[in-house]
Each structure stands twice: as C-alpha cells, then as structure tokens.
Write a protein that holds these residues in place. Structure first.
Motif, mmCIF file in Angstrom:
data_model
loop_
_atom_site.group_PDB
_atom_site.id
_atom_site.type_symbol
_atom_site.label_atom_id
_atom_site.label_comp_id
_atom_site.label_asym_id
_atom_site.label_seq_id
_atom_site.Cartn_x
_atom_site.Cartn_y
_atom_site.Cartn_z
ATOM 1 N N UNK A 176 0.842 -1.204 0.000
ATOM 2 C CA UNK A 176 0.000 0.000 0.000
ATOM 3 C C UNK A 176 0.872 1.247 0.000
ATOM 4 N N UNK A 177 1.912 1.236 0.835
ATOM 5 C CA UNK A 177 2.825 2.379 0.907
ATOM 6 C C UNK A 177 3.514 2.608 -0.438
ATOM 7 N N UNK A 178 3.955 1.512 -1.070
ATOM 8 C CA UNK A 178 4.643 1.629 -2.365
ATOM 9 C C UNK A 178 3.723 2.189 -3.435
ATOM 10 N N UNK A 179 2.464 1.764 -3.438
ATOM 11 C CA UNK A 179 1.507 2.268 -4.427
ATOM 12 C C UNK A 179 1.237 3.758 -4.232
ATOM 13 N N UNK A 180 1.280 4.218 -2.981
ATOM 14 C CA UNK A 180 1.102 5.644 -2.723
ATOM 15 C C UNK A 180 2.304 6.447 -3.221
ATOM 16 N N UNK A 181 3.494 5.874 -3.037
ATOM 17 C CA UNK A 181 4.721 6.571 -3.431
ATOM 18 C C UNK A 181 4.997 6.461 -4.932
ATOM 19 N N UNK A 182 4.600 5.322 -5.525
ATOM 20 C CA UNK A 182 4.922 5.063 -6.930
ATOM 21 C C UNK A 182 3.677 4.605 -7.692
ATOM 22 N N UNK A 224 14.341 -0.514 -7.713
ATOM 23 C CA UNK A 224 14.104 0.925 -7.652
ATOM 24 C C UNK A 224 14.969 1.597 -6.588
ATOM 25 N N UNK A 225 15.171 0.889 -5.459
ATOM 26 C CA UNK A 225 15.951 1.463 -4.363
ATOM 27 C C UNK A 225 17.385 0.944 -4.318
ATOM 28 N N UNK A 226 17.799 0.280 -5.407
ATOM 29 C CA UNK A 226 19.184 -0.192 -5.557
ATOM 30 C C UNK A 226 19.608 -1.091 -4.396
ATOM 31 N N UNK A 227 18.725 -2.041 -4.067
ATOM 32 C CA UNK A 227 19.005 -3.043 -3.035
ATOM 33 C C UNK A 227 19.279 -4.367 -3.740
ATOM 34 N N UNK A 228 20.446 -4.931 -3.534
ATOM 35 C CA UNK A 228 20.841 -6.137 -4.253
ATOM 36 C C UNK A 228 19.992 -7.335 -3.836
ATOM 37 N N UNK A 229 19.374 -7.974 -4.827
ATOM 38 C CA UNK A 229 18.626 -9.208 -4.569
ATOM 39 C C UNK A 229 19.071 -10.302 -5.529
ATOM 40 N N UNK A 230 20.321 -10.201 -5.984
ATOM 41 C CA UNK A 230 20.842 -11.162 -6.960
ATOM 42 C C UNK A 230 20.916 -12.576 -6.394
ATOM 43 N N UNK A 231 20.967 -12.684 -5.055
ATOM 44 C CA UNK A 231 21.037 -14.000 -4.408
ATOM 45 C C UNK A 231 19.650 -14.602 -4.201
ATOM 46 N N UNK A 232 18.608 -13.933 -4.669
ATOM 47 C CA UNK A 232 17.241 -14.420 -4.471
ATOM 48 C C UNK A 232 16.809 -15.253 -5.677
ATOM 49 N N UNK A 233 17.186 -16.515 -5.677
ATOM 50 C CA UNK A 233 16.816 -17.411 -6.771
ATOM 51 C C UNK A 233 15.401 -17.967 -6.575
ATOM 52 N N UNK A 234 15.071 -18.334 -5.336
ATOM 53 C CA UNK A 234 13.728 -18.781 -4.958
ATOM 54 C C UNK A 234 13.232 -17.895 -3.825
ATOM 55 N N UNK A 235 11.932 -17.880 -3.622
ATOM 56 C CA UNK A 235 11.376 -17.144 -2.494
ATOM 57 C C UNK A 235 11.728 -17.878 -1.203
#
Length: 235
Positions: free
Chosen positions: A123-129, A142-153
C-alpha cells in the motif's frame, strides 16, 4: 524504544480458506529503524503437499518439511516474538489471512487481534509510486538493493530484503546537519567591515496563501515518511 517486525511467510498455495498452510515464517526485528539481528525463522510441516505452482516459487518439498515442527508447536514462541510490535508486511492481507487461519485452528486469538499495528508496504509503495510495478523485486531494483542472491522465495531472505526496502521508502531527513569532507566543504567568503552606512533592510512576510502552501507541503512530507518531518518537529 520503537519495535518493528518485518515478516514474510511461504505457503503450500494461495488460499488459506481452501486448506493451504504456512510452511515457513521469517521475521527480522528493527529497533529505532536499525536491524538488531534478533530474527525469527522456522520451517513448518504443513501436513499436506504444496501445489505445483507454489513449489516452483519456494522449492520446499514435502520430504524436506516432513520432520519439521507443526505450527501448533511453534505458535507460542512466534506469538511471544511479535507481541507489542508494529508488523511490516508486503501485501499484508495474504500473510495475515494465513496466520489468522493457523491460529484459529488452535482456538487462539487472531493475528490481527494480537498485532493490530500492521503496515502494508505494498500500500505504501503504491502511494509513493502510483502506476508502477511494486513487487518486492521491483522495489529492490528501484531502491538499488541487491537481490541477486534471491533465486527462490524464502521467508527470511524476503523479510531481510523487505526491511531494507521499507527503510529506504520511509527514510526522512532526521537532521539539518550535512556531513562533508573538508575538501568538499563550502568556501566561506570573508567580508571586511566598512564605514559606509548600511541601507534599510526590507523584510517581506509570507502571505496567507504562501503559508497554506508551505503547510500542505510539510503535511505531504509527513505522510511520505509516516512521521513528522524535521520542519514540524522543530517548529
């Protein structure tokens, strides 16, 4: 001290009302907007198989979960961990619905009742973007946070990423001070006193319309950081 818990779950499917169950809970603690390392992470035996689509997302097989504790065995520790905290979840109705269903099976108060302060970062993200993709992956980009190690949830990994995203989304200016290296510091021009008379200084006060516009701007900043901006707190 403000305590916040950033939480995520993985499940056997998408619908708690149809008997899908929680198979993983991951949560990280924030105190005064800083990660403490006091995390909660449990794999849970759901006593049923995951749907094919869900299994492709989280990769937690029935065999892997077969020797893990059932929800009833971890419920007390979990409820103690989240007690009195503000809960931060991405797409909160999904996770809260599953937690409510699990607690209802034990005739315990719902998660919504135990933790009424819930912030939904979607909800917060939809308000901001507005009009943009606001999935966790999209927000990490969008916030330049690395998630390259996220292969699976994974619930704990996703909670850690969401904590970084939440801090970035809700970051406000906390001080008027600007830290600069000496080389980058602005140069101060020196003025030499003069015997010449100084002319009359004209002060133009803001009119009502300008004051109202200024207050509207400050209220908008308050809403974005979900707190009072520094110009309000120092007024």
């Amino acid at each position: 001290m403000r305590r916040q818990i950033v939480l995520d779950t993985e499940t056997t499917g998408l619908n708690a009302r149809n008997g899908d169950r929680i198979i993983e809970i991951g949560a990280v603690e924030l105190l005064n907007r800083k990660l403490t390392g006091n995390n909660f992470h449990m794999y849970i035996n759901p006593e049923r198989d995951s749907e094919e689509g869900a299994l492709a997302v989280h990769g937690l097989t029935t065999e892997f979960l077969s020797d893990k504790p059932k929800f009833a065995e971890i419920a007390e520790a979990f409820c103690t961990y989240v007690k009195d905290a503000e809960i931060i979840i991405h797409n909160a109705p999904f996770d809260v619905g599953f937690l409510n269903a699990e607690l209802a099976r034990m005739n315990l108060p719902s998660f919504s009742d135990q933790c009424p302060a819930i912030t939904d970062t979607l909800v917060l993200a939809k308000e901001l973007h507005p009009g943009k993709r606001n999935s966790l992956d999209a927000l990490c980009g969008r916030y330049e946070i690395s998630n390259s190690h996220r292969k699976l949830h994974g619930a704990l990994l996703d909670a850690e990423l969401l904590a970084d995203v939440f801090l970035a989304m809700s970051r406000g200016q906390n001080s008027f001070e600007i830290d600069m290296a000496d080389d980058d510091a602005p140069k101060v021009q020196e003025f030499v006193a003069s015997d010449q008379p100084v002319g009359e200084i004209t002060v133009l006060a803001a009119v009502d319309d300008e004051l109202n516009e200024h207050e509207t701007l400050l209220n908008g900043l308050d809403k974005q950081i979900r707190d009072k901006c520094i110009w309000h707190t120092t007024a």
